[in-house]
Design an enzyme around this catalytic site. Sequence first.
Site, PDB file in Angstrom:
ATOM      1  N   TYR A   1       1.990  -1.808  10.348  1.00  0.00           N
ATOM      2  CA  TYR A   1       2.790  -1.639   9.125  1.00  0.00           C
ATOM      3  C   TYR A   1       2.963  -2.990   8.419  1.00  0.00           C
ATOM      4  O   TYR A   1       2.799  -3.091   7.200  1.00  0.00           O
ATOM      5  CB  TYR A   1       4.145  -1.041   9.476  1.00  0.00           C
ATOM      6  CG  TYR A   1       5.060  -0.815   8.292  1.00  0.00           C
ATOM      7  CD1 TYR A   1       4.907   0.313   7.489  1.00  0.00           C
ATOM      8  CD2 TYR A   1       6.069  -1.724   7.976  1.00  0.00           C
ATOM      9  CE1 TYR A   1       5.746   0.521   6.397  1.00  0.00           C
ATOM     10  CE2 TYR A   1       6.899  -1.522   6.893  1.00  0.00           C
ATOM     11  CZ  TYR A   1       6.733  -0.399   6.107  1.00  0.00           C
ATOM     12  OH  TYR A   1       7.557  -0.195   5.027  1.00  0.00           O
TER      13      TYR A   1
ATOM     14  N   SER B   1       7.504  -4.639   1.784  1.00  0.00           N
ATOM     15  CA  SER B   1       8.435  -4.960   2.864  1.00  0.00           C
ATOM     16  C   SER B   1       8.447  -6.454   3.141  1.00  0.00           C
ATOM     17  O   SER B   1       7.417  -7.129   3.028  1.00  0.00           O
ATOM     18  CB  SER B   1       8.043  -4.215   4.138  1.00  0.00           C
ATOM     19  OG  SER B   1       8.830  -4.636   5.240  1.00  0.00           O
TER      20      SER B   1
ATOM     21  N   ASP C   1      -2.366  12.997  -3.263  1.00  0.00           N
ATOM     22  CA  ASP C   1      -2.584  12.396  -1.949  1.00  0.00           C
ATOM     23  C   ASP C   1      -3.310  11.084  -2.186  1.00  0.00           C
ATOM     24  O   ASP C   1      -4.497  11.066  -2.540  1.00  0.00           O
ATOM     25  CB  ASP C   1      -3.422  13.322  -1.067  1.00  0.00           C
ATOM     26  CG  ASP C   1      -3.617  12.770   0.339  1.00  0.00           C
ATOM     27  OD1 ASP C   1      -3.251  11.600   0.588  1.00  0.00           O
ATOM     28  OD2 ASP C   1      -4.145  13.502   1.189  1.00  0.00           O
ATOM     29  N   ILE C   2      -2.623   9.959  -1.991  1.00  0.00           N
ATOM     30  CA  ILE C   2      -3.200   8.673  -2.391  1.00  0.00           C
ATOM     31  C   ILE C   2      -4.338   8.213  -1.485  1.00  0.00           C
ATOM     32  O   ILE C   2      -5.020   7.240  -1.821  1.00  0.00           O
ATOM     33  CB  ILE C   2      -2.122   7.571  -2.486  1.00  0.00           C
ATOM     34  CG1 ILE C   2      -1.525   7.258  -1.111  1.00  0.00           C
ATOM     35  CG2 ILE C   2      -1.050   7.960  -3.492  1.00  0.00           C
ATOM     36  CD1 ILE C   2      -0.670   5.994  -1.109  1.00  0.00           C
TER      37      ILE C   2
END
Length: 313
Positions: free
Chosen positions: A232, A172, A93-94
Site C-alpha cells: 500500500y 497517503s 472500474d479503474i
Amino acid sequence: MNRKQRAKERREKRREDISLLRTIPYSDHERWWTSDTVAVVTGANRGIGFEIAHQLAFHGLTVILTSRVTGVGEEAAKVLQEGGLSVVFHQLDIVDPSSIEAFSKWIKETYGGIDIVVNNAGVNFNAGSDNSVEFAEKVIATNYYGTKNMIKAMIPLMRPSDSGARIVNVSSRLGRLNGRRNRIGNIDLRKKLEDDESLSEELIDQTMNTFLEQVKDGSWKEGGWPQVFTDYSLSKLAVNAYTRLMWRTLSERPEGHKIYVTCCCPGWVKTAMTGWAGHTNPEEGADTAVWLALLPGPSISGKFFAERREINF
C-alpha cells in the site's frame, strides 16, 4: 495538558471547521464554480469517497459518483439525490481499461467534459500490524496504475476555463519519500524519485515492477522497501511521484487550459478499509480533498496536503 487531550482538542477543532464549511457558503470572490461544474469522484459508494461526493454536491456542483459495483453505487447516489443534491451514478472500474473507455465516452456524450476529478478509488488488504504482500499486484494495479490511467483518460475531457480544471489524488503519508520511518531504504533510488529532473513515468513504473518481481521471488524483505503496509505504501508513493510528474507536465499548458493537480492524505479514517479502526470520521477525511478541489488559484498545484496543510513528499 497531556498528549491525548491535545489530540482530542485538535479533532474537535477539525469537526468545528468542517461544520463551518458546510454551513457558510464560499464568498462570491472565492466561488469559481456553478451548478454546471462537473466533478467526478471515483470509488464513491462508501467511506471517504462517498463523503467527498456529498460535500462537493453540497457546495452546488454536479457530481458523478462512480463505483465498481453498480448496485451499491446506485444506492449511494440515491441517498444523496434524496437529499436534493445533484448527483449522478455511473459504473467505473479503474483497473479495467474498457470500463474507463466506456466511462470517458459517456462523459463526453452526456456533459461534453468535466472540471474536477477526485481519484479516491483504492484498495488495501492489511490491517493492524499485518504486512502481507499476498495481494501486492492488485494493490499496485488499483492504487497506482488505475489512478494513472484515469488521469490520462480524464485530461482530454477537462474543459477549458479561466479558473482551471482540477485533479485531486487521494493518497497517503505512508507514501512519502522521506518519511522518518516508512521510506525506501535504497538511497540512490530515493534520490532519483525525489529529483524532478530524473523523475519519469518509466522510473515510477520500473520501481513498482522491481518490487513486484521481488514479491514473486520472495526477496522483497531484503529490497529496502517500506516496512509498514509495504504494498500500500509503495502504491501511494507512486501516486505521489506521478502527481509531481503531472504537475511538471501540466504546468506548461496555456492560460485558459490550465489543469491543477494535487494529492492529499485523508488521515487514518474509520472506514471499511481500516477495519473501522481509524482516528477520524469520513467527513473529516474528505475535507482536504474537497478543499483542494474548490480552492481558487494555482498555488496548490504539484503539492501534497494533509489537514489543509502542505507537507513534504
